[in-house]
Write an enzyme that holds these catalytic residues in place. Structure first.
Site, PDB file in Angstrom:
ATOM      1  N   GLU A   1       0.796  -1.105   0.124  1.00 32.96           N
ATOM      2  CA  GLU A   1      -0.007  -0.117   0.134  1.00 32.96           C
ATOM      3  C   GLU A   1       0.933   1.231  -0.058  1.00 32.96           C
ATOM      4  O   GLU A   1       0.402   2.322  -0.650  1.00 32.96           O
ATOM      5  CB  GLU A   1      -0.841   0.029   1.150  1.00 32.96           C
TER       6      GLU A   1
ATOM      7  N   CYS B   1     -14.034   0.296 -15.093  1.00 33.06           N
ATOM      8  CA  CYS B   1     -14.745   1.574 -15.066  1.00 33.06           C
ATOM      9  C   CYS B   1     -13.321   2.503 -15.116  1.00 33.06           C
ATOM     10  O   CYS B   1     -13.141   3.217 -14.075  1.00 33.06           O
ATOM     11  CB  CYS B   1     -15.431   1.654 -13.936  1.00 33.06           C
TER      12      CYS B   1
HETATM   13  S1  SF4 Z   1     -21.247   1.401 -16.862  1.00 32.03           S
HETATM   14 FE1  SF4 Z   1     -20.951   2.797 -15.358  1.00 32.03          FE
HETATM   15  S2  SF4 Z   1     -19.740   1.605 -13.956  1.00 32.03           S
HETATM   16 FE2  SF4 Z   1     -19.503   0.392 -15.960  1.00 32.03          FE
HETATM   17  S3  SF4 Z   1     -17.858   1.053 -16.764  1.00 32.03           S
HETATM   18 FE3  SF4 Z   1     -19.331   2.352 -17.665  1.00 32.03          FE
HETATM   19  S4  SF4 Z   1     -19.366   4.143 -16.119  1.00 32.03           S
HETATM   20 FE4  SF4 Z   1     -18.204   2.586 -15.259  1.00 32.03          FE
END
Ligand code: SF4
Length: 355
Positions: free
Chosen positions: A39, A194
């Site tokens: 970390e 994401c």
């Molecule tokens: S759908 Fe929403 S949570 Fe999934 S990658 Fe796209 S922005 Fe991120």
């Protein structure tokens, strides 16, 4: 966000982690020490870079006692190239405190973890979750981005009201008994699905729960922080004598604390670099140092600074000081001395051209 929806998100993340977890060395045998080291390294540095450093670190300092007993020079030399060197000195000081005050055991309470140098809420929670399996949600910038997008929450991730909302969402989504898997799933999800600039929404298993994706705002959430690059000019004197280069040690606190470097410093606004070199050498070493020829001009970046380093091959006009913080170092022993990356690059080039 609805509690039930958050619980669904938490369960899906844990399930996904079961089959998609990244293979990372600190996840094998996640002892408190291995988690703590990883970390510290992962603050400000990407996973791909940390892996090699982590493996070397564990070979040299396999436990907290070995790290506490090591010299600062050895610690900094092993950290060299990873940047943000204060992390290394804080980790070293933490190891010494753990040995002196906690009988060599990494504490398992948040209040005690927070007493260790360089340990903030994020590292404390990560150790509690990954090593001690405590029911705690670990929130960093990646996790905040994921939940802000899921909720369609706009704003800066660092804003106080946003942070409060994110903390409430991550707590509500945390499934009982799965703290470690949930938190690590979120980290992997933020890194590989994401992603900050290029979220993979088409293949995302949380797509049906994502407000940002539904409204086409995933690229606008969160609001990027405004950063202004500060331009700085510095100079360095490369003093070479009988196969040795002259180095000085930086102060024990501040930027690049305890590392070694070439004599030099910052150029004032209206000053010419060569005049700055003369001034700095005279003020610090008591001799102006005659610059023979310019070796190079390097541009490098750290945090919000763009630094242009001007370096000259120099000859001292008088004897240079030799003490605990100033010494002639044989060129073939340079690897044992922790140096900032730009100076390492400069000296490697100089060394190469003299061989
Ligand atoms: S759908 Fe929403 S949570 Fe999934 S990658 Fe796209 S922005 Fe991120």
């Amino acid at each position: 966000m609805q509690k039930r929806s958050l619980q669904t998100i938490g369960r899906r993340l844990v399930k996904w982690y079961g089959c998609a977890a990244r293979d990372l060395p600190w996840r094998v045998d996640p002892t408190p020490y291995r988690v703590l080291v990883s970390e510290f390294m992962l603050q400000q540095t990407v996973v791909g870079t940390v892996i090699g450093y982590f493996d070397r670190w564990m070979t040299q300092f396999p436990d907290v006692k070995a790290l506490a007993a090591a010299s600062e020079r050895r610690v900094l030399a092993l950290w060299q190239g990873l940047g943000y060197y204060r992390r290394a000195t804080n980790l070293h000081r933490s190891a010494r405190m753990i040995v002196a005050d906690f009988d060599g055991r990494i504490p398992d309470s948040r209040a005690e973890l927070l007493k260790l140098p360089g340990v903030g809420p994020y590292i404390a929670d990560a150790v509690l979750s990954f090593a001690f399996h405590r029911h705690v949600a670990v929130v960093d910038a990646n996790v905040a981005r994921v939940f802000m997008r899921l909720a369609g929450r706009e704003g800066l991730a660092t804003a106080g009201d946003v942070r409060r909302d994110v903390a409430a969402w991550t707590d509500a989504a945390l499934p009982s008994g799965h703290s470690s898997a949930y938190n690590q799933a979120l980290m992997d999800f933020g890194s590989v699905v994401c992603r900050s600039r290029t979220p993979l929404c088409t293949d995302c298993f949380l797509r049906d729960r994502c407000e940002a994706q539904r409204t086409g705002r995933q690229y606008d959430i969160p609001t990027p922080p405004k950063r202004r690059l500060k331009k700085i000019r510095t100079v360095a004197a490369v003093l070479i004598r009988e196969g040795c280069v002259y180095l000085r040690r930086r102060p024990p606190t501040g930027l690049f604390a305890g590392m070694w470097e070439l004599p030099g410093g910052r150029v004032d606004d209206a000053e010419r670099p060569r005049a700055a070199l003369t001034r700095i050498c005279r003020d610090e070493l008591g001799t102006p140092c005659q610059s023979e020829r310019k070796l190079t001009q390097l541009v490098h970046h750290y945090t919000v600074h763009e630094v242009t380093l001007h370096a000259w091959l120099c000859t001292p006009t008088e004897r240079l000081p030799e003490d605990a913080t100033h010494r002639w170092v044989p060129l073939d022993e340079l690897d044992a001395y922790p140096l900032p990356s730009a100076e390492r690059k400069l000296l490697d080039t100089t060394r190469g051209s003299r061989q």
